[in-house]
Design an enzyme around this catalytic site. Structure first.
Site, PDB file in Angstrom:
ATOM      1  N   HIS A  96      14.297  -8.015  -0.440  1.00  0.00           N
ATOM      2  CA  HIS A  96      13.300  -8.767   0.322  1.00  0.00           C
ATOM      3  C   HIS A  96      11.895  -8.312  -0.074  1.00  0.00           C
ATOM      4  O   HIS A  96      11.011  -9.131  -0.362  1.00  0.00           O
ATOM      5  CB  HIS A  96      13.525  -8.583   1.823  1.00  0.00           C
ATOM      6  CG  HIS A  96      12.380  -9.036   2.681  1.00  0.00           C
ATOM      7  ND1 HIS A  96      12.075 -10.355   2.882  1.00  0.00           N
ATOM      8  CD2 HIS A  96      11.438  -8.337   3.363  1.00  0.00           C
ATOM      9  CE1 HIS A  96      11.004 -10.449   3.656  1.00  0.00           C
ATOM     10  NE2 HIS A  96      10.600  -9.237   3.962  1.00  0.00           N
ATOM     11  N   ASP A 144     -10.531 -25.363 -19.088  1.00  0.00           N
ATOM     12  CA  ASP A 144      -9.179 -24.818 -18.955  1.00  0.00           C
ATOM     13  C   ASP A 144      -9.301 -23.304 -18.964  1.00  0.00           C
ATOM     14  O   ASP A 144     -10.408 -22.763 -19.013  1.00  0.00           O
ATOM     15  CB  ASP A 144      -8.304 -25.290 -20.143  1.00  0.00           C
ATOM     16  CG  ASP A 144      -6.819 -25.252 -19.806  1.00  0.00           C
ATOM     17  OD1 ASP A 144      -6.358 -24.214 -19.283  1.00  0.00           O
ATOM     18  OD2 ASP A 144      -6.128 -26.263 -20.033  1.00  0.00           O
ATOM     19  N   TRP A 196      12.095  -0.930  -1.779  1.00  0.00           N
ATOM     20  CA  TRP A 196      11.286  -1.473  -2.881  1.00  0.00           C
ATOM     21  C   TRP A 196      10.514  -0.377  -3.581  1.00  0.00           C
ATOM     22  O   TRP A 196      10.056  -0.547  -4.701  1.00  0.00           O
ATOM     23  CB  TRP A 196      10.349  -2.574  -2.375  1.00  0.00           C
ATOM     24  CG  TRP A 196       9.057  -2.095  -1.779  1.00  0.00           C
ATOM     25  CD1 TRP A 196       8.855  -1.686  -0.500  1.00  0.00           C
ATOM     26  CD2 TRP A 196       7.800  -1.957  -2.452  1.00  0.00           C
ATOM     27  NE1 TRP A 196       7.541  -1.306  -0.326  1.00  0.00           N
ATOM     28  CE2 TRP A 196       6.871  -1.466  -1.508  1.00  0.00           C
ATOM     29  CE3 TRP A 196       7.357  -2.213  -3.757  1.00  0.00           C
ATOM     30  CZ2 TRP A 196       5.534  -1.202  -1.818  1.00  0.00           C
ATOM     31  CZ3 TRP A 196       6.019  -1.944  -4.065  1.00  0.00           C
ATOM     32  CH2 TRP A 196       5.129  -1.451  -3.102  1.00  0.00           C
ATOM     33  N   SER A 200       3.987  -9.934 -17.711  1.00  0.00           N
ATOM     34  CA  SER A 200       3.450 -11.223 -17.277  1.00  0.00           C
ATOM     35  C   SER A 200       2.142 -11.044 -16.515  1.00  0.00           C
ATOM     36  O   SER A 200       1.157 -11.747 -16.767  1.00  0.00           O
ATOM     37  CB  SER A 200       4.489 -11.937 -16.418  1.00  0.00           C
ATOM     38  OG  SER A 200       3.887 -12.942 -15.661  1.00  0.00           O
ATOM     39  N   SER A 201       2.130 -10.070 -15.600  1.00  0.00           N
ATOM     40  CA  SER A 201       0.917  -9.857 -14.794  1.00  0.00           C
ATOM     41  C   SER A 201      -0.249  -9.421 -15.662  1.00  0.00           C
ATOM     42  O   SER A 201      -1.382  -9.854 -15.461  1.00  0.00           O
ATOM     43  CB  SER A 201       1.154  -8.774 -13.736  1.00  0.00           C
ATOM     44  OG  SER A 201       2.113  -9.202 -12.834  1.00  0.00           O
ATOM     45  N   HIS A 253      -0.809   1.710  -4.206  1.00  0.00           N
ATOM     46  CA  HIS A 253      -1.905   1.345  -3.319  1.00  0.00           C
ATOM     47  C   HIS A 253      -2.826   0.288  -3.916  1.00  0.00           C
ATOM     48  O   HIS A 253      -3.114  -0.708  -3.254  1.00  0.00           O
ATOM     49  CB  HIS A 253      -2.671   2.538  -2.743  1.00  0.00           C
ATOM     50  CG  HIS A 253      -3.341   2.106  -1.490  1.00  0.00           C
ATOM     51  ND1 HIS A 253      -2.684   2.035  -0.286  1.00  0.00           N
ATOM     52  CD2 HIS A 253      -4.548   1.556  -1.280  1.00  0.00           C
ATOM     53  CE1 HIS A 253      -3.474   1.483   0.608  1.00  0.00           C
ATOM     54  NE2 HIS A 253      -4.611   1.187   0.048  1.00  0.00           N
ATOM     55  N   GLU A 309      -1.843  -1.866  -5.824  1.00  0.00           N
ATOM     56  CA  GLU A 309      -0.987  -3.053  -5.742  1.00  0.00           C
ATOM     57  C   GLU A 309      -1.172  -3.799  -4.423  1.00  0.00           C
ATOM     58  O   GLU A 309      -1.257  -5.023  -4.405  1.00  0.00           O
ATOM     59  CB  GLU A 309       0.488  -2.653  -5.916  1.00  0.00           C
ATOM     60  CG  GLU A 309       1.514  -3.736  -5.585  1.00  0.00           C
ATOM     61  CD  GLU A 309       1.510  -4.918  -6.551  1.00  0.00           C
ATOM     62  OE1 GLU A 309       0.990  -4.766  -7.670  1.00  0.00           O
ATOM     63  OE2 GLU A 309       2.019  -5.987  -6.178  1.00  0.00           O
ATOM     64  N   TYR A 361      -3.774  -3.952  -2.709  1.00  0.00           N
ATOM     65  CA  TYR A 361      -5.053  -4.670  -2.765  1.00  0.00           C
ATOM     66  C   TYR A 361      -4.991  -5.847  -3.724  1.00  0.00           C
ATOM     67  O   TYR A 361      -5.713  -6.839  -3.544  1.00  0.00           O
ATOM     68  CB  TYR A 361      -6.204  -3.717  -3.080  1.00  0.00           C
ATOM     69  CG  TYR A 361      -6.451  -2.790  -1.912  1.00  0.00           C
ATOM     70  CD1 TYR A 361      -6.414  -3.292  -0.625  1.00  0.00           C
ATOM     71  CD2 TYR A 361      -6.670  -1.439  -2.070  1.00  0.00           C
ATOM     72  CE1 TYR A 361      -6.589  -2.469   0.471  1.00  0.00           C
ATOM     73  CE2 TYR A 361      -6.843  -0.609  -0.971  1.00  0.00           C
ATOM     74  CZ  TYR A 361      -6.800  -1.132   0.290  1.00  0.00           C
ATOM     75  OH  TYR A 361      -6.973  -0.315   1.371  1.00  0.00           O
ATOM     76  N   SER A 404     -13.253 -16.307   2.249  1.00  0.00           N
ATOM     77  CA  SER A 404     -14.709 -16.373   2.104  1.00  0.00           C
ATOM     78  C   SER A 404     -15.175 -17.735   1.595  1.00  0.00           C
ATOM     79  O   SER A 404     -16.364 -18.045   1.655  1.00  0.00           O
ATOM     80  CB  SER A 404     -15.198 -15.288   1.138  1.00  0.00           C
ATOM     81  OG  SER A 404     -14.759 -14.027   1.567  1.00  0.00           O
ATOM     82  N   HIS A 460      -1.842   8.803   1.129  1.00  0.00           N
ATOM     83  CA  HIS A 460      -1.567   8.487   2.537  1.00  0.00           C
ATOM     84  C   HIS A 460      -0.199   7.856   2.740  1.00  0.00           C
ATOM     85  O   HIS A 460       0.243   7.680   3.858  1.00  0.00           O
ATOM     86  CB  HIS A 460      -2.698   7.644   3.162  1.00  0.00           C
ATOM     87  CG  HIS A 460      -2.805   6.240   2.674  1.00  0.00           C
ATOM     88  ND1 HIS A 460      -4.005   5.618   2.505  1.00  0.00           N
ATOM     89  CD2 HIS A 460      -1.874   5.330   2.333  1.00  0.00           C
ATOM     90  CE1 HIS A 460      -3.801   4.388   2.072  1.00  0.00           C
ATOM     91  NE2 HIS A 460      -2.523   4.188   1.956  1.00  0.00           N
ATOM     92  N   HIS A 461       0.475   7.506   1.627  1.00  0.00           N
ATOM     93  CA  HIS A 461       1.847   7.002   1.755  1.00  0.00           C
ATOM     94  C   HIS A 461       2.851   8.140   1.828  1.00  0.00           C
ATOM     95  O   HIS A 461       4.044   7.893   1.966  1.00  0.00           O
ATOM     96  CB  HIS A 461       2.189   6.105   0.563  1.00  0.00           C
ATOM     97  CG  HIS A 461       1.350   4.868   0.492  1.00  0.00           C
ATOM     98  ND1 HIS A 461       1.697   3.713   1.140  1.00  0.00           N
ATOM     99  CD2 HIS A 461       0.178   4.610  -0.132  1.00  0.00           C
ATOM    100  CE1 HIS A 461       0.766   2.789   0.909  1.00  0.00           C
ATOM    101  NE2 HIS A 461      -0.165   3.310   0.148  1.00  0.00           N
ATOM    102  N   THR A 508     -14.108  -2.740   4.393  1.00  0.00           N
ATOM    103  CA  THR A 508     -13.266  -3.763   5.006  1.00  0.00           C
ATOM    104  C   THR A 508     -13.922  -4.290   6.275  1.00  0.00           C
ATOM    105  O   THR A 508     -13.899  -5.498   6.540  1.00  0.00           O
ATOM    106  CB  THR A 508     -11.866  -3.191   5.322  1.00  0.00           C
ATOM    107  OG1 THR A 508     -11.409  -2.472   4.181  1.00  0.00           O
ATOM    108  CG2 THR A 508     -10.887  -4.293   5.633  1.00  0.00           C
ATOM    109  N   LYS A 542     -16.557  -6.764   5.488  1.00  0.00           N
ATOM    110  CA  LYS A 542     -16.009  -8.097   5.203  1.00  0.00           C
ATOM    111  C   LYS A 542     -15.746  -8.860   6.506  1.00  0.00           C
ATOM    112  O   LYS A 542     -16.139 -10.014   6.659  1.00  0.00           O
ATOM    113  CB  LYS A 542     -14.726  -7.973   4.394  1.00  0.00           C
ATOM    114  CG  LYS A 542     -14.995  -7.591   2.960  1.00  0.00           C
ATOM    115  CD  LYS A 542     -13.762  -7.786   2.128  1.00  0.00           C
ATOM    116  CE  LYS A 542     -14.060  -8.152   0.715  1.00  0.00           C
ATOM    117  NZ  LYS A 542     -14.881  -9.263   0.431  1.00  0.00           N
ATOM    118  N   ARG A 578      12.448   2.770  10.120  1.00  0.00           N
ATOM    119  CA  ARG A 578      12.621   1.539   9.355  1.00  0.00           C
ATOM    120  C   ARG A 578      13.861   1.662   8.472  1.00  0.00           C
ATOM    121  O   ARG A 578      14.417   2.741   8.319  1.00  0.00           O
ATOM    122  CB  ARG A 578      11.377   1.261   8.507  1.00  0.00           C
ATOM    123  CG  ARG A 578      11.096   2.326   7.503  1.00  0.00           C
ATOM    124  CD  ARG A 578       9.733   2.195   6.877  1.00  0.00           C
ATOM    125  NE  ARG A 578       9.682   1.107   5.899  1.00  0.00           N
ATOM    126  CZ  ARG A 578       8.830   1.052   4.864  1.00  0.00           C
ATOM    127  NH1 ARG A 578       7.956   2.024   4.686  1.00  0.00           N
ATOM    128  NH2 ARG A 578       8.827   0.042   4.034  1.00  0.00           N
TER     129      ARG A 578
END
Lengths: 287, 535
Positions: free
Chosen positions: B78, B107, B143, B170-171, B254, B256, B258, B269, B303-304, B329, B332, B451
């Site tokens: 998932h 293009d 994951w 690809s990315s 991290h 990622e 963002y 925006s 922090h993870h 943040t 924003k 979790r």
């Protein structure tokens, strides 16, 4: 949108207010908030958590308040005319950069102080080696011959099989009970030396305020002191995904008076002539 | 002005291939964007189906539906499907469609590379989804794929690693294309600080992608060699270090997150000024805030992993750097609110989703602030509180922004208006049930539910039931979206004007609807640019 967020707000505030006044056991409050716990560490974490929670509620009230005001009064259907000259304001922008910094510093200071305190693992009165394995825990009281494996209790284990037909509510402390509890004295500083023999696990008992990863090849430390007036049974679980039966390796701690603990350890030492064969007996812990 | 270049006669010179060739050999940014969005939609529903099984299993205490090993595979897949299959391709699809139109280009700069970066993905996802059907089923280590647990899975282990390598290639190719397009194909007069924020946020996102996808590829390759070639990068028994993987993974992980949210900031925006009929407040501050967030994302990975036993000094550093992210943040969020302030708002579906985004992303941001405090994090870590936090920023955050973008630009893409009433149904069902689904998870986590568990103690039943019901309704209501899009494309009322939104601004609204095949064959003049800037 407003409806969804606002609808929740009064409920949350009411619950929070009720809980702030008193904390009845097994009430709804227990099921929606962090336990205050029974150790020097856990009660301080709880206080920090509640402080951060109320700061966040305050920020939310201000930000959402302005937004909701705007959503109500600055809408085209009320004939609002857009103020297209309003594109930026250095003054306002400086204010809403400085104010959050001040709020953050005021949160960071107590958090940092507590962090340093929690990580002081010196001068324990009792050290226990905790070894995670798939799927259970092996405990060894350092300096004694007392060691044992602690696994999910037989009744929970029977009920947790797929389509067992046994109702979880009929099993006492379903999934949170073990065959052999970890026994510790209240009022003494206890240090855990935590490691693993296979994959990463995490030893977590919310009421003690301790969560620490059990990592193969490392020995992590964590310490806590249970308040002298809080003997009892405290339950937790593995908190790091560790394979198929991750959900089925609970932790149960029984806190007793130092006298009872001394009697228990003497009795266990006498009985434990042949060492219990746990995974740690294979000498898997290193470093 | 622009219309004069786009006569009916000219449209016949599209040279677009027909039939399957149009798609397999696609080099047109719109065709490739469409394929990205369709792929993303398919993966969203596959990942969503996994979530439905998870919520059904967790409906009540007691093991009744799937084996714990299957449950673990489902939570793992998932996460991977939603991140790499649903959200990232949706952003690239939107970038493909919108960036050339928004900067006045015909293009993307590298059309054949564009074709390659899309067509790698179906192979990657085939490999990934096929791993469900090999002996031992799909990987089930989360994951985050932490070793040594990840090393315990069978054939699905190399399959997943190769799938991730393909997605990474690809990315990176897609990101290179986007950077080259933005740097080289802007219309004369379209200076960097005149670009729409969606273009800005994507430019910064593209740099993040190039910076961190190789890091993930490296970490996964190290796992691969540990498993098959006897190295011991992460194997303690061979002198390696499992925590090294956590550091390397989260150094990717991290930035990622963002990558998943910065383009959302861009879309929001764009939409809020359009429907508040007022220029974006603090445009330059928005650009600088995005850049600061991107920079900070590289120094907060710790922090993870506050509970893995880092030195106190390191924990302090990561706590402070993480808290710092709240400043840009916050800027924003304040800017969005200030844009609404004294506007003249109307509430079409894109605006509804954008407003929900600001509210609910802020909720996720505030729980993030709580999570940054290390002592409290000791209690939150690895619980449903974290699950609630990141779903608030990713579902009513990233996913709602994608919905907002689709409802905003669909009339431009298709030349048809969609069914507003149905779209509003989609919005209200989504916004109500996303909260029913995820808000109780805060309670569950605080009350002590870890979790990634297949079964739980009975005291957690009530809130899990609420969350599951929310999940089922939320999941089912997402079926409205493909129906609304299909109905719009087939039989929607044609949009006569260049823009169906009276307050919208930006170059894409200077093109006719549907937009011509080669967007801006001639660069827009300064007059068109000036018109696009005005309300």
């Amino acid at each position: 949108m407003k409806r969804a967020t606002l609808g929740k707000l009064p409920g949350i505030l009411a619950l929070a207010a009720a809980g702030g006044a008193r904390r009845a056991s097994a009430s709804g409050w227990d099921l929606i908030n962090m336990p205050r716990g029974v150790t020097n560490v856990s009660t301080r974490i709880y206080a920090l958590h509640m402080m951060a929670f109320w700061v966040c509620v305050g920020i939310a009230v201000v930000v959402f308040g302005v937004m909701i005001w705007s959503l109500i009064f600055h809408r085209r259907s009320r004939g609002a005319v857009p103020d297209v000259t309003m594109t930026h304001s250095t003054k306002v922008e400086i204010v809403w950069t400085i104010v959050p910094v001040v709020i953050l510093v005021s949160m960071a200071l107590p958090a940092a102080r507590l962090l340093v305190r929690i990580n002081n693992n010196t001068d324990p009165q009792l050290s226990i080696r905790v070894t995670g394995f798939q799927w259970g825990w092996y405990y060894h009281y350092v300096g004694t011959h007392v060691s044992f494996v602690s696994k999910l209790s037989a009744s929970s284990n029977a009920a947790r099989q797929l389509d067992s037909g046994i109702s979880p509510t009929s099993v006492p402390h379903y999934l949170l009970s073990v065959d052999h509890k970890l026994v510790v004295p209240v009022g003494e500083k206890i240090r855990l030396l935590i490691t693993s023999v296979d994959v990463i696990h995490s030893w977590w008992v919310p009421d003690l305020g301790v969560k620490k990863a059990a990592i193969p090849g490392f020995i992590n430390q964590a310490s806590f002191t249970i308040a002298p007036n809080k003997p009892g049974v405290y339950r937790g679980q593995c908190a790091e995904l560790c394979g198929r039966d991750h959900a089925f390796m609970p932790i149960v701690v029984r806190a007793v008076s130092p006298a009872q603990f001394a009697a228990w350890i003497a009795q266990r030492s006498a009985r434990q002539t042949e060492a219990v064969t746990g995974p740690a007996a294979a000498g898997a812990t290193r470093t | 002005m622009a219309e004069s270049h786009l006569s009916a006669a000219h449209a016949e010179h599209d040279h677009k291939p027909y039939g399957w060739r149009r798609w397999v050999f696609a080099t047109n940014h719109k065709d490739i964007g469409t394929m990205y969005l369709i792929l993303s939609g398919i993966m969203f529903f596959i990942g969503g189906s996994a979530a439905m099984v998870i919520r059904a299993q967790l409906f009540k205490s007691g093991m009744e539906l799937v084996d714990p090993a299957v449950f673990n595979s489902l939570t793992t897949m998932h996460g991977l499907i939603m991140i790499f299959g649903a959200i990232m391709p949706a952003w690239v699809g939107l970038a493909n469609w919108m960036i050339p139109m928004q900067i006045g280009a015909p293009d993307m700069a590298l059309p054949r590379l564009n074709n390659l970066s899309f067509w790698i993905l179906p192979f990657a996802f085939t490999l990934m989804l096929a791993s469900f059907f090999v002996p031992g089923s799909a990987i089930a280590g989360g994951w985050t794929m932490y070793p040594p647990l990840m090393q315990q899975f069978g054939d699905s282990f190399p399959m997943m690693i190769f799938a991730i390598h393909l997605m990474g290639i690809s990315s990176i190719l897609g990101a290179i294309n986007i950077i080259v397009t933005i740097m080289n194909l802007r219309a004369p007069g379209m200076s960097l600080l005149r670009m729409p924020l969606f273009v800005w946020t994507w430019l910064i996102t593209a740099y993040l992608l190039i910076a961190v996808m190789p890091v993930l590829a490296g970490a996964m390759t190290m796992q691969l060699t540990d498993h098959f070639f006897g190295t011991s990068f992460f194997n303690a028994a061979g002198g390696g270090d499992p925590v090294l993987f956590l550091h390397v993974f989260w150094f990717f992980g991290h930035p990622e997150v963002y990558i998943l949210i910065l383009p959302a900031f861009g879309i929001i925006s764009e939409i809020i000024p359009s429907f508040a009929r007022k220029p974006l407040f603090g445009y330059e501050a928005m650009v600088y805030a995005t850049a600061s967030i991107a920079f900070l994302s590289f120094i907060v990975w710790g922090h993870h992993m506050f509970t893995v036993g880092m030195p106190v000094a390191a924990q302090l550093f990561f706590m402070l750097s993480t808290m710092l992210i709240a400043v840009p943040t916050g800027v924003k969020v304040f800017n969005w609110v200030a844009t609404m302030w004294r506007g003249s708002m109307s509430f079409e579906p894109p605006m509804l989703f954008a407003i929900a985004f600001v509210f609910l992303f802020t909720v996720g941001g505030l729980s993030g602030l709580m999570l940054s405090l290390v002592p409290s994090d000791y209690q939150y870590h690895g619980t449903y509180f974290v699950v609630a936090h990141f779903h608030y920023v990713l579902v009513p955050g990233a996913v709602f922004a994608i919905f907002a973008g689709i409802y905003y630009w669909l009339p431009k893409w298709s030349g048809h208006m969609y069914d507003m009433r149905l779209a509003k149904w989609h919005f209200w069902l989504s916004v109500i049930f996303v909260n029913v689904l995820f808000f109780p998870m805060h309670f569950l986590g605080l009350a002590g539910m870890p979790r990634r568990i297949a079964d739980y103690a009975p005291q957690f039943t009530d809130w899990n039931m609420v969350a599951s019901i929310g999940g089922f309704v939320f999941g089912a209501s997402q079926l409205l979206l493909p129906y609304i899009v299909w109905k719009c494309v087939r039989s929607g009322k044609p949009v006569e004007a260049n823009s169906p939104w009276d307050g919208a601004r930006g170059l894409e609204w200077e093109l006719p609807s549907p937009a011509p095949y080669h967007s801006w064959e001639f660069p827009p003049t300064e007059a068109v640019l000036a018109h696009a800037d005005k309300h």
